[in-house]
Design a protein around this motif. Sequence first.
Motif, mmCIF file in Angstrom:
data_model
loop_
_atom_site.group_PDB
_atom_site.id
_atom_site.type_symbol
_atom_site.label_atom_id
_atom_site.label_comp_id
_atom_site.label_asym_id
_atom_site.label_seq_id
_atom_site.Cartn_x
_atom_site.Cartn_y
_atom_site.Cartn_z
ATOM 1 N N ASP A 16 5.909 4.255 -12.762
ATOM 2 C CA ASP A 16 6.698 3.077 -12.382
ATOM 3 C C ASP A 16 5.765 1.975 -11.867
ATOM 4 O O ASP A 16 5.304 2.006 -10.724
ATOM 5 N N LEU A 17 5.493 0.998 -12.718
ATOM 6 C CA LEU A 17 4.532 -0.045 -12.372
ATOM 7 C C LEU A 17 5.068 -0.964 -11.278
ATOM 8 O O LEU A 17 4.285 -1.538 -10.507
ATOM 9 N N LYS A 18 6.394 -1.111 -11.191
ATOM 10 C CA LYS A 18 6.966 -1.927 -10.122
ATOM 11 C C LYS A 18 6.694 -1.294 -8.767
ATOM 12 O O LYS A 18 6.362 -1.987 -7.799
ATOM 13 N N VAL A 19 6.834 0.016 -8.699
ATOM 14 C CA VAL A 19 6.545 0.732 -7.455
ATOM 15 C C VAL A 19 5.077 0.565 -7.084
ATOM 16 O O VAL A 19 4.723 0.242 -5.944
ATOM 17 N N LYS A 20 4.192 0.748 -8.046
ATOM 18 C CA LYS A 20 2.755 0.676 -7.765
ATOM 19 C C LYS A 20 2.343 -0.731 -7.338
ATOM 20 O O LYS A 20 1.545 -0.899 -6.409
ATOM 21 N N SER A 21 2.885 -1.729 -8.010
ATOM 22 C CA SER A 21 2.545 -3.115 -7.654
ATOM 23 C C SER A 21 3.051 -3.462 -6.266
ATOM 24 O O SER A 21 2.364 -4.141 -5.493
ATOM 25 N N ALA A 22 4.240 -2.967 -5.929
ATOM 26 C CA ALA A 22 4.801 -3.229 -4.601
ATOM 27 C C ALA A 22 3.965 -2.558 -3.515
ATOM 28 O O ALA A 22 3.725 -3.145 -2.453
ATOM 29 N N VAL A 23 3.504 -1.335 -3.779
ATOM 30 C CA VAL A 23 2.668 -0.625 -2.808
ATOM 31 C C VAL A 23 1.342 -1.362 -2.620
ATOM 32 O O VAL A 23 0.840 -1.479 -1.494
ATOM 33 N N ALA A 24 0.772 -1.872 -3.702
ATOM 34 C CA ALA A 24 -0.474 -2.646 -3.591
ATOM 35 C C ALA A 24 -0.270 -3.845 -2.679
ATOM 36 O O ALA A 24 -1.097 -4.126 -1.801
ATOM 37 N N ARG A 25 0.844 -4.555 -2.874
ATOM 38 C CA ARG A 25 1.120 -5.710 -2.000
ATOM 39 C C ARG A 25 1.349 -5.254 -0.562
ATOM 40 O O ARG A 25 0.931 -5.930 0.390
ATOM 41 N N ASP A 26 2.007 -4.107 -0.399
ATOM 42 C CA ASP A 26 2.227 -3.560 0.949
ATOM 43 C C ASP A 26 0.907 -3.355 1.684
ATOM 44 O O ASP A 26 0.831 -3.508 2.909
ATOM 45 N N LEU A 27 -0.125 -2.993 0.935
ATOM 46 C CA LEU A 27 -1.428 -2.681 1.538
ATOM 47 C C LEU A 27 -2.379 -3.876 1.532
ATOM 48 O O LEU A 27 -3.546 -3.746 1.875
ATOM 49 N N GLY A 28 -1.870 -5.032 1.107
ATOM 50 C CA GLY A 28 -2.679 -6.253 1.184
ATOM 51 C C GLY A 28 -3.598 -6.491 0.017
ATOM 52 O O GLY A 28 -4.552 -7.274 0.134
ATOM 53 N N LEU A 29 -3.326 -5.845 -1.133
ATOM 54 C CA LEU A 29 -4.167 -6.012 -2.316
ATOM 55 C C LEU A 29 -3.359 -6.654 -3.445
ATOM 56 O O LEU A 29 -2.133 -6.505 -3.490
ATOM 57 N N PRO A 30 -4.028 -7.345 -4.359
ATOM 58 C CA PRO A 30 -3.309 -8.177 -5.326
ATOM 59 C C PRO A 30 -2.649 -7.434 -6.475
ATOM 60 O O PRO A 30 -1.732 -7.967 -7.104
ATOM 61 N N SER A 31 -3.095 -6.221 -6.797
ATOM 62 C CA SER A 31 -2.541 -5.538 -7.961
ATOM 63 C C SER A 31 -2.705 -4.034 -7.831
ATOM 64 O O SER A 31 -3.511 -3.542 -7.039
ATOM 65 N N ARG A 32 -1.956 -3.321 -8.661
ATOM 66 C CA ARG A 32 -2.038 -1.855 -8.658
ATOM 67 C C ARG A 32 -3.411 -1.391 -9.131
ATOM 68 O O ARG A 32 -3.930 -0.382 -8.644
ATOM 69 N N GLU A 33 -4.015 -2.122 -10.096
ATOM 70 C CA GLU A 33 -5.337 -1.733 -10.585
ATOM 71 C C GLU A 33 -6.389 -1.846 -9.478
ATOM 72 O O GLU A 33 -7.242 -0.967 -9.328
ATOM 73 N N VAL A 34 -6.293 -2.918 -8.710
ATOM 74 C CA VAL A 34 -7.229 -3.104 -7.601
ATOM 75 C C VAL A 34 -7.026 -2.017 -6.547
ATOM 76 O O VAL A 34 -7.995 -1.474 -6.006
ATOM 77 N N LEU A 35 -5.779 -1.683 -6.260
ATOM 78 C CA LEU A 35 -5.511 -0.630 -5.277
ATOM 79 C C LEU A 35 -6.059 0.706 -5.765
ATOM 80 O O LEU A 35 -6.678 1.442 -4.988
ATOM 81 N N GLU A 36 -5.858 1.045 -7.039
ATOM 82 C CA GLU A 36 -6.369 2.311 -7.561
ATOM 83 C C GLU A 36 -7.885 2.384 -7.409
ATOM 84 O O GLU A 36 -8.426 3.409 -6.970
ATOM 85 N N GLY A 37 -8.585 1.306 -7.776
ATOM 86 C CA GLY A 37 -10.041 1.301 -7.656
ATOM 87 C C GLY A 37 -10.499 1.389 -6.208
ATOM 88 O O GLY A 37 -11.469 2.083 -5.887
ATOM 89 N N THR A 38 -9.786 0.708 -5.320
ATOM 90 C CA THR A 38 -10.131 0.736 -3.902
ATOM 91 C C THR A 38 -9.908 2.125 -3.318
ATOM 92 O O THR A 38 -10.725 2.620 -2.525
ATOM 93 N N LEU A 39 -8.823 2.785 -3.719
ATOM 94 C CA LEU A 39 -8.539 4.140 -3.231
ATOM 95 C C LEU A 39 -9.602 5.127 -3.703
ATOM 96 O O LEU A 39 -9.978 6.035 -2.954
ATOM 97 N N GLN A 40 -10.097 4.944 -4.921
ATOM 98 C CA GLN A 40 -11.168 5.825 -5.401
ATOM 99 C C GLN A 40 -12.406 5.701 -4.519
ATOM 100 O O GLN A 40 -13.027 6.712 -4.154
ATOM 101 N N LEU A 41 -12.769 4.461 -4.168
ATOM 102 C CA LEU A 41 -13.932 4.256 -3.307
ATOM 103 C C LEU A 41 -13.687 4.833 -1.914
ATOM 104 O O LEU A 41 -14.541 5.540 -1.369
ATOM 105 N N LEU A 42 -12.531 4.550 -1.329
ATOM 106 C CA LEU A 42 -12.246 5.021 0.030
ATOM 107 C C LEU A 42 -12.164 6.545 0.080
ATOM 108 O O LEU A 42 -12.599 7.163 1.061
ATOM 109 N N SER A 43 -11.621 7.155 -0.958
ATOM 110 C CA SER A 43 -11.570 8.619 -1.011
ATOM 111 C C SER A 43 -12.977 9.210 -1.067
ATOM 112 O O SER A 43 -13.284 10.205 -0.394
#
Length: 310
Positions: A180-207
Amino acid sequence: MLYDKPATTIDEQIVLLAERGMGGDQALMRRWLETVGYYRLSAYWLPVELPAAEGQTRTKIFQPGTMFEAIVDIYVFDRKLRLLVMEGIERIEIALRSRWTNRLTLAHGSHAHLAVSVFQSGYDHIGLLSALANRAKDSNEVFVEHYRQKYAEPFMPPLWIVTELMTFGELSRWFALTKDLKVKSAVARDLGLPSREVLEGTLQLLSYIRNICAHHGRLWNRQTVKRLPNIKRFKDDLVVVETRTSQGIQAQPANFIYNALVALVHMLRHQSPDTSFAQRVTALVKTRSPDQLRAMGFPTDWQARPCWSA
């Protein structure tokens, strides 16, 4: 090639360090070599060894004036930095659990994690679900036992319970597999990031960084395998370098801890505008020399950049 290096006593290690040019209080050396270990400490004195000649891996000879006390100092700094970074990542992890769980269950039901149709790549989903089911089965957590005692179906607790059993790495993979891309995009905005792709990449680094911290690894001058995505809204804070990729030369954020700290500052401020995280990082890193700051990827004007001067 056969490994044939013998184990050495603490006394022998102290003599070896002295022969290679390291000075310092021998009582202090003994205490740290006994309680921390020669091999772990060697990662911290590697930067002060003389440069190796061409074809040589290491000289194992220290720069003139190298003192053991300086190695202890950077080791203690690294430990304090890890604790700060772990705190920041923990808060992002908990926010991700809450935001993703809430949005996914509202859209797909309390047991969305059981539905193959909600996730990409059936095999990956089955593997993650199997690992999670085993953990839930063996869990002694009160909230899991309460579910088992009261409910017979479904066989697993709802998503807001089982997410508490996920590691950060698993949570990141569950998020990445969400269809569900709407869910992922909304979560990215919830965390202060512009897109789901950016959030995924950021989570990989933080993990990846979280795993270093959890295993008490060296963090301060490490070049990370993962890179932060090039987040345009953070451009005035990030250090970007040109790197060779399969697509040619591209501008990408440098893979040092500095850029990860920038991302944490912005994400934590989005969650909690009054956070003191940036101030505490600043107070800690200001104790370091210019050479050590460069080794962490800090630009010379870092204190004047928006995320640190705000």
